[in-house]
Write a protein that holds these residues in place. Structure first.
Motif: not given
Length: 264
Positions: A234, A237-238, A240-242, A244-245, A249, A252
């Motif tokens: 978790e 993933w969190q 990773h998303d930050v 990416m934002l 590039t 996951r």
């Protein structure tokens, strides 16, 4: 009065260590995790005290106390009072006698405290044919040179960053004068702080630092021991998303734990 060692007051961990040294003889030295504590590489005194001695026969068990004593026969050089093995030898003994977490804690603490260096520990390992957990110690020397300073940081890199193919961060980066951040992704402006401690004073210092970084456009994520050890996927993933934002590039990545969860 019978011959022997006597204590006129309630024994402490240090006095019990001295008693073990005196009992074992003039060639004896404290070793293992007990030596690591005396040298500053282990914060808490261990329940078991290892003493190396050059005698020709096994020593009998000492009297009852809150601490056990393990006597080992071998000639070991010692220094200090009570005499203890040198730090690099001590760390190799810790790796041979304790858990992986205790090994990581002692080695990273020794590096961060400046008691030894990755180069010195590597040199001592190279001089020996047999070293238990050599691979782990080699990794720790490599990571120590990059800035890893705790078990939590080590686990974060292993089970969060690398296990999920996230980009490597810069460790112990000074983003503001007088403060250091645990892990920094400068290109994306993301900071991760790892902290298992609690306390209002520390929390306020952390909040002030995070707020100053936010004013510079940096986003701070904060994780503790439970986050990293119990829910690393978790956290990954969190993160990773930050990332990416903020322009990264990469895809996951999935660790074995992720794959097992998706199959259940």
């Amino acid at each position: 009065m019978d011959a022997g060692l006597y204590c006129v007051e309630e024994p402490t961990w240090l006095s019990w260590s001295w008693a073990a040294i005196l009992y074992a003889g003039p060639s004896s030295v404290v070793g293992g995790l007990a030596a690591a504590h005396l040298l500053g590489a282990a914060s808490n005194p261990p329940k078991q005290i290892t003493v190396w001695h050059g005698g020709t026969s096994a020593l009998k068990r000492m009297g009852d106390s809150s601490w056990g004593v393990t006597f080992r026969r071998a000639n070991r050089n010692g220094r200090g009072e009570p005499p203890r093995t040198a730090i690099d030898v001590t760390l190799l003994d810790v790796a041979a006698e304790t858990t992986e977490d205790e090994t990581v804690a002692a080695v990273t603490r020794a590096f961060s405290q400046g008691i030894t260096t990755p180069g010195r520990l590597t040199a001592v390992m190279t001089s020996r044919d047999r070293v238990k957990r050599r691979r782990l110690l080699t990794q720790l020397c490599d990571e120590g040179a990059k800035g890893v300073e705790s078990v939590l940081e080590w686990r974060f890199l292993q089970v969060v960053v690398r296990a999920h193919d996230l980009p490597p961060p810069t460790l112990q980066k000074e983003l503001r004068r007088g403060t250091r951040s645990d892990a920094v992704w400068e290109d994306q402006g993301v900071v991760v702080e790892l902290d298992g401690r609690l306390g209002h004073e520390q929390s306020f210092r952390d909040m002030a630092r995070d707020n100053r970084l936010a004013m510079s456009g940096l986003q701070t994520l904060r994780y503790g021991w439970h986050d990293v050890t119990e829910r690393p996927c978790e956290v990954a993933w969190q993160l990773h998303d930050v990332l990416m934002l903020r322009g990264w590039t990469g895809g996951r990545g999935r660790c074995d734990r992720c794959r097992k969860s998706s199959m259940s």
